[in-house]
Design a protein around this motif. Structure first.
Motif, short mmCIF file in Angstrom:
data_model
loop_
_atom_site.label_atom_id
_atom_site.label_comp_id
_atom_site.label_asym_id
_atom_site.label_seq_id
_atom_site.Cartn_x
_atom_site.Cartn_y
_atom_site.Cartn_z
N GLN A 317 0.83 -1.20 0.00
CA GLN A 317 0.00 0.00 0.00
C GLN A 317 0.86 1.25 0.00
OE1 GLN A 317 -3.43 0.15 -0.33
NE2 GLN A 317 -2.85 2.29 -0.74
N GLN A 318 1.98 1.19 0.71
CA GLN A 318 2.87 2.35 0.74
C GLN A 318 3.41 2.63 -0.66
OE1 GLN A 318 5.97 1.95 3.67
NE2 GLN A 318 6.08 4.16 3.94
N VAL A 319 3.81 1.59 -1.38
CA VAL A 319 4.32 1.77 -2.75
C VAL A 319 3.20 2.27 -3.65
CG1 VAL A 319 5.26 0.60 -4.77
CG2 VAL A 319 6.16 0.07 -2.50
N LEU A 320 1.98 1.74 -3.49
CA LEU A 320 0.85 2.22 -4.29
C LEU A 320 0.60 3.70 -4.04
CD1 LEU A 320 -1.67 -0.75 -3.97
CD2 LEU A 320 -0.51 0.00 -6.06
N ASP A 321 0.74 4.12 -2.79
CA ASP A 321 0.57 5.54 -2.47
C ASP A 321 1.62 6.39 -3.18
OD1 ASP A 321 -1.58 4.96 -0.86
OD2 ASP A 321 -0.42 4.96 1.01
N TRP A 322 2.86 5.90 -3.23
CA TRP A 322 3.92 6.64 -3.95
C TRP A 322 3.56 6.79 -5.42
CZ3 TRP A 322 8.64 3.26 -2.05
CH2 TRP A 322 8.83 3.48 -0.67
N LEU A 323 3.14 5.66 -6.03
CA LEU A 323 2.84 5.68 -7.47
C LEU A 323 1.68 6.64 -7.75
CD1 LEU A 323 3.14 1.86 -8.29
CD2 LEU A 323 4.90 3.63 -8.48
N ALA A 324 0.69 6.61 -6.88
CA ALA A 324 -0.45 7.52 -7.06
C ALA A 324 -0.03 8.97 -6.89
CB ALA A 324 -1.55 7.17 -6.05
N TRP A 325 0.85 9.22 -5.92
CA TRP A 325 1.32 10.59 -5.70
C TRP A 325 2.07 11.12 -6.92
CZ3 TRP A 325 5.59 13.60 -5.78
CH2 TRP A 325 5.56 14.82 -5.11
N VAL A 326 2.93 10.29 -7.50
CA VAL A 326 3.68 10.71 -8.70
C VAL A 326 2.73 11.02 -9.84
CG1 VAL A 326 5.29 9.94 -10.48
CG2 VAL A 326 5.80 9.47 -8.07
N GLU A 327 1.68 10.19 -10.00
CA GLU A 327 0.72 10.41 -11.08
C GLU A 327 -0.06 11.71 -10.87
OE1 GLU A 327 -3.14 8.14 -13.07
OE2 GLU A 327 -1.77 7.05 -11.73
N GLU A 328 -0.43 11.98 -9.62
CA GLU A 328 -1.22 13.17 -9.34
C GLU A 328 -0.38 14.45 -9.28
OE1 GLU A 328 -3.02 12.21 -5.66
OE2 GLU A 328 -4.27 10.58 -6.49
N ASN A 329 0.89 14.31 -9.02
CA ASN A 329 1.76 15.49 -8.87
C ASN A 329 2.93 15.42 -9.85
OD1 ASN A 329 0.72 16.76 -6.09
ND2 ASN A 329 0.80 14.52 -5.86
N TYR A 330 2.63 14.99 -11.07
CA TYR A 330 3.71 14.73 -12.03
C TYR A 330 4.63 15.93 -12.25
CZ TYR A 330 6.15 14.10 -16.41
OH TYR A 330 7.13 14.05 -17.36
N PRO A 331 4.14 17.16 -12.51
CA PRO A 331 5.07 18.28 -12.76
C PRO A 331 6.02 18.51 -11.59
CG PRO A 331 2.84 18.87 -13.42
CD PRO A 331 2.73 17.60 -12.65
N TYR A 332 5.49 18.39 -10.38
CA TYR A 332 6.33 18.60 -9.19
C TYR A 332 7.33 17.45 -9.03
CZ TYR A 332 7.64 19.33 -4.31
OH TYR A 332 8.35 19.53 -3.16
N ALA A 333 6.87 16.22 -9.23
CA ALA A 333 7.74 15.05 -9.09
C ALA A 333 8.87 15.09 -10.10
CB ALA A 333 6.94 13.77 -9.24
N ALA A 334 8.57 15.56 -11.32
CA ALA A 334 9.58 15.58 -12.38
C ALA A 334 10.69 16.59 -12.12
CB ALA A 334 8.92 15.88 -13.73
N GLN A 335 10.46 17.52 -11.19
CA GLN A 335 11.52 18.48 -10.89
C GLN A 335 12.70 17.81 -10.21
OE1 GLN A 335 9.96 21.82 -8.68
NE2 GLN A 335 8.39 22.29 -10.22
N SER A 336 12.42 16.84 -9.35
CA SER A 336 13.51 16.15 -8.65
C SER A 336 13.84 14.80 -9.26
CB SER A 336 13.14 15.95 -7.16
OG SER A 336 11.92 15.22 -7.05
N LEU A 337 12.87 14.19 -9.93
CA LEU A 337 13.10 12.93 -10.65
C LEU A 337 12.85 13.21 -12.12
CD1 LEU A 337 11.33 10.39 -8.26
CD2 LEU A 337 13.77 10.92 -8.40
N ASN A 338 13.86 13.70 -12.78
CA ASN A 338 13.73 14.25 -14.13
C ASN A 338 13.09 13.24 -15.09
OD1 ASN A 338 14.06 15.98 -16.32
ND2 ASN A 338 16.03 15.09 -16.84
N GLY A 339 11.96 13.62 -15.64
CA GLY A 339 11.31 12.80 -16.64
C GLY A 339 10.56 11.60 -16.09
N ILE A 340 10.37 11.51 -14.78
CA ILE A 340 9.69 10.35 -14.21
C ILE A 340 8.29 10.22 -14.79
CG2 ILE A 340 8.82 11.65 -12.22
CD1 ILE A 340 9.17 9.03 -10.59
N SER A 341 7.95 9.02 -15.22
CA SER A 341 6.64 8.77 -15.80
C SER A 341 6.34 7.28 -15.66
CB SER A 341 6.62 9.17 -17.28
OG SER A 341 5.38 8.85 -17.88
N ASN A 342 5.18 6.98 -15.10
CA ASN A 342 4.75 5.59 -14.93
C ASN A 342 5.84 4.73 -14.27
OD1 ASN A 342 2.90 3.50 -15.20
ND2 ASN A 342 3.80 2.81 -17.14
N PRO A 343 6.30 5.11 -13.08
CA PRO A 343 7.35 4.34 -12.42
C PRO A 343 6.85 2.97 -11.97
CG PRO A 343 6.48 5.98 -10.92
CD PRO A 343 5.83 6.24 -12.26
#
Length: 413
Positions: A317-343
């Protein structure tokens, strides 16, 4: 391409010695090299008059003047030079000193651009071809000119050169017997025929190939050494009688190679905004990301009744929460994880040795269910996959006794 600009003669794209022949065959018939005489003294005139007398009545070659092949053939060497952005070849040739009746070697003439439609580099490649056929080495005048000379020689070997067809046109030719790709591929270096003249530019090509291979092997050795160290440390930490989970995590942080060789970088304790902190984020060479959660090696994956443990479902569930957070906050996540998409997410938990056969089968089916979105690995899986990577790198799988699951390999997608 000469100071007096004679037109080059047609020449077969070949050398005068076969690849499987003896070098002595090159000298079965004497070569007529011609000669030059320096100065215009009486002695010089007398030598030229004697040459003219001796050659009276002999058939003359068709065409006017010397061909470029005939000019280059008697040369001891050509020196590649550049002047005002133009390519120049200094011809170092034999000539007669009439005052001492000695044969001397010195700079006799220069070869420079002609007025035809070929570029400076195209003409230079044609000169290099003639020099190769006549086995006249070409040296750079200064070391700074070697890279361009080497590139021109590489183009000669791979693209070929041009020569007149006798009808006013030029045809493209390539060497049929002289080594070409043997100078360019490390696996072909042993095929180089050492009965032929090897030119400085070819030595530079061989050097570049060898240095690239040495660098590759050095990197491979570094990877193998890192794998050896990581495997040894992790194997010790998970098999010691009293396991220390902090020591295991320090071992993995110290040896990120355990995650695989496909990662550009591994980021420990990476935060996702203010909500989450991952144990590791791994960026692969293709730009994709894996988000990794470490749980204790002492934790059960399944209960005695065969149900997934609360620790496993919590980690998932913790990993699922991370994946959902990246999907919902993609522009912000990509600032520190350059180009992250569908991890993808990974959970490392427990020991395979502590699982029953039925639990191992359930874990296999659970990983199939997650379809690669999340993968659950034991610490034994992590260790055995590192061993498998090492075995593949050394091209010796041997009798590697791996109990790792057959699910999608960690770090090999």
């Amino acid at each position: 391409m000469t100071k007096s600009r004679p037109k080059p003669a047609h020449k077969k794209a070949d050398t005068s010695i076969s690849r499987d022949g003896a070098r002595l065959n090159l000298w079965k018939e004497p070569k007529q090299l011609g000669f030059g005489v320096i100065g215009d003294s009486e002695n010089a005139k007398a030598i030229l008059e004697l040459w003219s007398k001796l050659n009276q009545g002999k058939p003359k070659k068709e065409g006017k003047g010397f061909t470029l092949n005939e000019l280059i053939k008697p040369c001891r060497e050509l020196i590649y030079d550049e002047r005002d952005g133009k390519i120049i070849f200094h011809a170092i040739s034999h000539y007669i000193n009439p005052d001492a009746l000695n044969i001397e070697v010195g700079q006799l003439f220069e070869i420079s651009s002609s007025d035809d439609d070929r570029t400076d580099e195209e003409e230079a490649i044609d000169i290099l071809a003639i020099a190769a056929m006549e086995e006249v080495p070409v040296f750079p005048n200064q070391s700074e000119f070697l890279p361009r000379l080497t590139e021109l020689h590489r183009r000669l070997l791979t693209e070929g050169f041009t020569a007149p067809d006798g009808k006013g046109n030029r045809v493209r030719l390539k060497f049929s017997k002289r080594p070409t790709i043997e100078f360019l591929e490390v696996g072909r270096l042993q095929e180089i025929d050492c009965t032929i003249t090897i030119f400085p530019a070819e030595i530079a090509l061989i050097r570049d190939v060898a240095l690239r291979e040495i660098a590759r092997l050095t990197r491979a050795e570094s990877v193998l050494l890192a794998l050896d160290r990581g495997i040894e440390e992790l194997e010790y930490e998970i098999n010691v009688s009293t396991r220390n989970e902090n020591a295991i995590q320090r071992c993995i942080t110290r040896n990120p190679i355990l995650f695989g060789v496909e990662y550009v970088k591994i980021l420990p304790k990476h935060r996702l905004g203010s909500e989450y902190e991952m144990d590791y984020a791994g960026q692969r060479f293709d730009g994709s990301y894996d988000l990794i959660e470490l749980e204790s090696s002492n934790l059960p994956i399944y209960t005695k009744s065969g149900n997934p443990s609360s620790q496993l479902t919590h980690a998932e569930q913790q990993v699922l929460d991370w994946l959902a957070w990246v999907e919902e906050n993609y522009p912000y996540a990509a600032q520190s994880l350059n180009g992250i998409s569908n991890p993808k997410g990974f959970v490392i938990i427990g020991r395979r040795a502590d699982m029953s056969d039925s639990s191992a089968e359930k874990l296999r089916r659970r990983n199939i269910y997650w379809a690669g979105r999340i993968s659950i690995l034991t610490y034994d899986d992590l260790l055995n996959r590192a061993k498998l990577i090492k075995a593949r790198l050394t091209a010796d799988l041997g009798d590697l006794n791996s109990n790792a699951s057959t699910d999608e390999p960690f770090a090999v997608r």
